[in-house]
Motif scaffolding. Structure first.
Motif, short mmCIF file in Angstrom:
data_model
loop_
_atom_site.label_atom_id
_atom_site.label_comp_id
_atom_site.label_asym_id
_atom_site.label_seq_id
_atom_site.Cartn_x
_atom_site.Cartn_y
_atom_site.Cartn_z
N ASP A 36 0.85 -1.20 0.00
CA ASP A 36 0.00 0.00 0.00
C ASP A 36 0.89 1.25 0.00
O ASP A 36 2.07 1.17 0.32
N LYS A 83 0.67 5.03 1.65
CA LYS A 83 -0.15 5.84 2.56
C LYS A 83 -0.09 7.34 2.27
O LYS A 83 -1.03 8.06 2.56
N GLY A 89 -5.86 7.22 3.88
CA GLY A 89 -6.32 5.85 4.12
C GLY A 89 -5.60 4.85 3.21
O GLY A 89 -5.73 3.64 3.40
N TYR A 126 -5.67 -9.17 8.99
CA TYR A 126 -4.83 -8.39 8.05
C TYR A 126 -3.62 -7.91 8.81
O TYR A 126 -3.70 -6.99 9.64
N ASN A 147 -5.11 -5.26 11.35
CA ASN A 147 -6.48 -4.83 11.09
C ASN A 147 -7.36 -6.08 11.11
O ASN A 147 -6.88 -7.18 10.85
N ARG A 172 -10.13 -6.78 9.28
CA ARG A 172 -11.05 -6.68 8.12
C ARG A 172 -10.20 -6.61 6.85
O ARG A 172 -8.97 -6.53 6.93
N GLY A 203 -8.31 -4.99 3.82
CA GLY A 203 -7.69 -3.69 3.60
C GLY A 203 -8.41 -2.94 2.49
O GLY A 203 -9.02 -3.54 1.61
N ASP A 204 -8.32 -1.64 2.56
CA ASP A 204 -8.90 -0.78 1.54
C ASP A 204 -7.79 0.19 1.16
O ASP A 204 -7.48 1.07 1.95
N PRO A 205 -7.11 0.02 0.06
CA PRO A 205 -7.48 -0.66 -1.19
C PRO A 205 -7.11 -2.14 -1.36
O PRO A 205 -7.47 -2.72 -2.38
N GLU A 206 -6.39 -2.78 -0.45
CA GLU A 206 -5.87 -4.14 -0.72
C GLU A 206 -6.95 -5.12 -1.21
O GLU A 206 -6.67 -6.01 -2.02
N1 GLY Z 1 -4.78 -0.05 3.43
C1 GLY Z 1 -4.88 0.42 4.76
C2 GLY Z 1 -6.08 -0.03 5.48
O1 GLY Z 1 -6.94 -0.69 4.95
O2 GLY Z 1 -6.17 0.26 6.66
#
Ligand code: GLY
Length: 459
Positions: free
Chosen positions: A216, A218, A230, A277, A293, A295, A297-300
């Motif tokens: 990612d 950041k 994010g 995660y 995390n 949940r 990932g966003d964007p993963e």
């Molecule tokens: N890619 C960072 C997050 O989902 O927290």
């Protein structure tokens, strides 16, 4: 055959991608969505779409009791930290997403650090938790390079590093005290030097099954400059690893995820059912844990789910039933074989001008024609994030940016170079007051990561 009903909570790009992957299952399902804005991508896939605040537990429960889904998938971290999975379980709806006590893996940095210490799991830095300023300055001086972590959910923006966001011990002390006044305590850690990567694993509380590793970005602007966000974009490679990782790095990260899954059960008596995660960093001395995390990932998420070969509904059911590794947990009869296509992916997030500090809001964007790929899963996918589909005062409908990351564009191809070309060309098709990072996924940027790790490893 019973048509499965699935409740999806959340309305971002990650949830758009989750919705798409559920609908891609060979099992037919009806999707019910609870979100705080109308994501046009999710809406086009959903049966019923209920608008409401993500922390409104009674409203979520009322919707769940009306729909009576077979299970729920909880996308974002806040509802998990608030105990939405517990509340749903209370009305007979199991979730892909951990209960509140296990969601502390993400919502409490000190819980996770202490868990690793207690169960002798490798990967922790030197760290201490402070509830007041006593000894704080001395610890920052002792560490030299340090990290200050707000101990709560801050949308990826609560972590500040010396030399990057904090430029003296005084600035470190001052930010740490700010965190203490906000959350009651703060975690101070040694700063690692290396290359970060995300390893997300499907987890049923017994077994962890890894997805391809992802990197990612950041910082808001090209060359890793500007404020933290994010996540501006990500890439993954064919084969599931990353160009700067060794097989042993991935094996170490996997072992940490498995040990944490086991430790969580020993510590709480509850099985973690959802996405584990691990945010890791490869260093000269091996893999270290930055944070967890609880949940996708966003964007993963938008890198890995589009190339998932295995039936996602079957995976969700195995997570809930504890059968990822076989009946009864732990692989008694082989379990589910989870496979991904051997493809590379690049995600570029298109964001409103001014994001993250002063974004334009309620401004329209248009999505033009996307470039096509070379067939199969290769090509471009568009996932709506902080977007509301609505009509203006004249009755004309449009896509309005709400202020956070707006639209994720994923390029998928056999090679990283082609995936990057597709994502870049796709992101350019989105017009309005927007920006994105052109450097993510390029050979130049990835080459720098590879060189950095080579130098650190002395190879
Ligand atoms: N890619 C960072 C997050 O989902 O927290």
């Amino acid at each position: 055959m019973h048509m499965k009903k699935i409740l999806l909570i959340g309305n971002g790009a990650r949830e758009h991608c989750i919705a798409e992957t559920l609908k891609r299952s060979p099992q037919v399902c009806e999707l019910f969505v609870y979100g705080k804005a109308v994501n046009p991508g999710i809406k086009s896939l959903a049966g019923d779409y209920k608008l409401g605040a993500l922390n409104d537990l009674p409203a979520i429960l009322e919707f769940a009791q009306m729909v009576r889904p077979d299970f729920a998938v909880i996308g974002p971290e806040d509802p998990l930290a608030d105990g939405v999975a517990d509340a749903l379980l209370g009305v007979g709806v199991p979730s892909v997403g951990p209960v509140k006590t296990l969601a502390r893996l993400e919502s409490s940095k000190s819980f996770t650090r202490d868990l690793l210490t207690k169960y002798s799991i490798t990967g922790n830095p030197k760290y201490r938790t402070f509830t007041d300023g006593k000894g704080l300055r001395d610890f920052l001086v002792e560490l030299g390079d340090y990290v200050v972590k707000a101990d709560g959910l801050m949308g990826g923006k609560g972590v500040k590093l010396s030399g990057e966001h904090l430029h003296s011990v005084d600035e470190g002390v001052s930010y740490a005290l700010e965190c203490i006044s906000l959350h009651g305590h703060v975690v101070i850690e040694e700063k690692f030097v290396g290359e970060e990567f995300s390893l997300m694993s499907f987890c049923d509380g017994f077994t962890v099954v890894d997805m391809p590793a992802v990197q990612d970005h950041k910082r808001a602007f090209a060359g890793d400059t500007g404020p933290n966000t994010g996540g501006m974009g990500t890439y993954s490679n064919a084969g599931g690893s990353l160009p700067f990782l060794t097989a042993s790095d991935l094996a170490e990260a996997h072992a940490i995820n498995q040990s944490v899954c086991d430790a969580l059960f020993k510590e709480t008596g509850e099985r973690f059912k959802g996405i584990m995660y691990g945010g890791f960093i490869a260093t000269a001395k091996g893999v270290r844990l930055i944070e967890y995390n609880a949940r996708f990932g966003d964007p993963e998420c938008m890198n890995v789910l589009p190339i998932l070969k295995t039936d996602f509904i079957a995976i969700c059911e195995a997570i809930i039933e504890g059968t990822l590794g076989g009946a009864g947990g732990g692989g008694a009869d082989g379990g589910l074989s989870i496979e991904f296509e051997d493809l590379a992916s690049v995600v570029k997030y298109v964001c409103p001008e001014g994001y993250p500090e002063n974004p334009v809001k309620n401004v329209k964007v248009e999505v033009g024609e996307m470039p096509s790929g070379s067939g199969g899963l290769a090509g471009v996918r568009v996932y709506f994030a902080s977007i509301d589909a609505r009509e203006d005062a004249t009755g004309e409908s449009g896509l309005y940016m709400l202020g956070s990351r707006a639209i994720a564009v994923t390029g998928i191809a056999k090679t990283l170079a082609e995936a990057e070309r597709l994502a870049e060309a796709g992101a350019k098709q989105i017009s309005g007051p927007v920006f994105f990072r052109s450097d993510i996924g390029t050979a130049e940027l990835i080459g720098k990561r590879v060189l950095h790790m080579k130098e650190l490893r002395g190879a």
